[in-house]
Design a protein around this motif. Structure first.
Motif, mmCIF file in Angstrom:
data_model
loop_
_atom_site.group_PDB
_atom_site.id
_atom_site.type_symbol
_atom_site.label_atom_id
_atom_site.label_comp_id
_atom_site.label_asym_id
_atom_site.label_seq_id
_atom_site.Cartn_x
_atom_site.Cartn_y
_atom_site.Cartn_z
ATOM 1 N N GLU A 145 -6.665 -0.687 -0.039
ATOM 2 C CA GLU A 145 -6.312 0.376 -0.982
ATOM 3 C C GLU A 145 -7.270 1.552 -0.871
ATOM 4 N N LEU B 34 0.838 -1.195 0.000
ATOM 5 C CA LEU B 34 0.000 0.000 0.000
ATOM 6 C C LEU B 34 0.866 1.235 0.000
ATOM 7 N N LYS C 240 -6.606 5.762 0.130
ATOM 8 C CA LYS C 240 -6.802 6.863 -0.816
ATOM 9 C C LYS C 240 -7.553 8.020 -0.170
#
Ligand SMILES: [Zn+2]
Length: 188
Positions: free
Chosen positions: A111, A74, A115
């Protein structure tokens, strides 16, 4: 996401550091900066509940006692410096309560929460929260390690210093044997 404003911000950064935003090489930089930020912050306006809905696909557990997904790589951005958190890996373990989630979905959840502007501890607790919402599992553990460029490339400059965080619930919080078994499985 306000792309126009991001472009403007990119241009302002160039001006503020004494660059000429019109010189060749920089002309398209604010635009690139804007689309990069938009992609990397794509989940800012989504709650954990929204992400849980997006990846809500479970199937009946084939009966495994523990599910562990190891070393999901990540990267994210720290909310204190807008700096990159990189070389980051997450390992997630849980004890299913009848239903399990697809392994690729676990990576997609990790993920998604990365973000948005983050601190490493919260990436772990967000993943745990979403896993619980989707699977109903109560015993969940998330281990994350990563390097933060705000530590390795500025200020105290400690290249290679790795931050390790652990977020756990249920029996993973109370049962040292179970906890130890997870840490051993992921190679700690
Ligand atoms: Zn930072």
């Amino acid at each position: 996401m306000d792309i126009k404003k991001l472009e403007e911000a990119g241009r302002l950064i160039l001006e503020a550091i004494g660059e000429d935003p019109l010189r060749e090489g920089l002309v398209e930089t604010p635009g690139r900066f804007a689309s990069m930020m938009a992609e990397q912050m794509a989940y800012t306006e989504k709650s954990n509940e929204d992400i849980a809905k997006e990846f809500d696909k479970t199937f009946v557990s084939p009966g495994s006692d523990v599910v562990i997904v190891k070393d999901i790589s990540l990267f994210s951005h720290c909310e204190h410096h807008l700096a990159l958190m990189y070389h980051m890996t997450a390992s997630i373990g849980y004890i299913p309560k009848g239903r399990v989630i697809g392994l690729s979905k676990v990576a997609r959840i990790a993920e998604a929460v990365s973000k948005r502007l983050q601190i490493q501890e919260r990436i772990g607790s967000d993943i745990r929260d979403i896993m619980e919402r989707i699977t109903g599992a109560e015993d969940i553990i998330v281990y994350i390690e990563g390097e933060h460029s705000c530590m390795t490339a500025r200020g105290i400059k400690k290249p290679g210093s790795v931050t390790q965080t652990l977020s756990s619930s249920g029996r993973y919080r109370t049962d040292p044997v179970l906890r130890q078994e997870f840490l051993q499985t992921i190679g700690l």
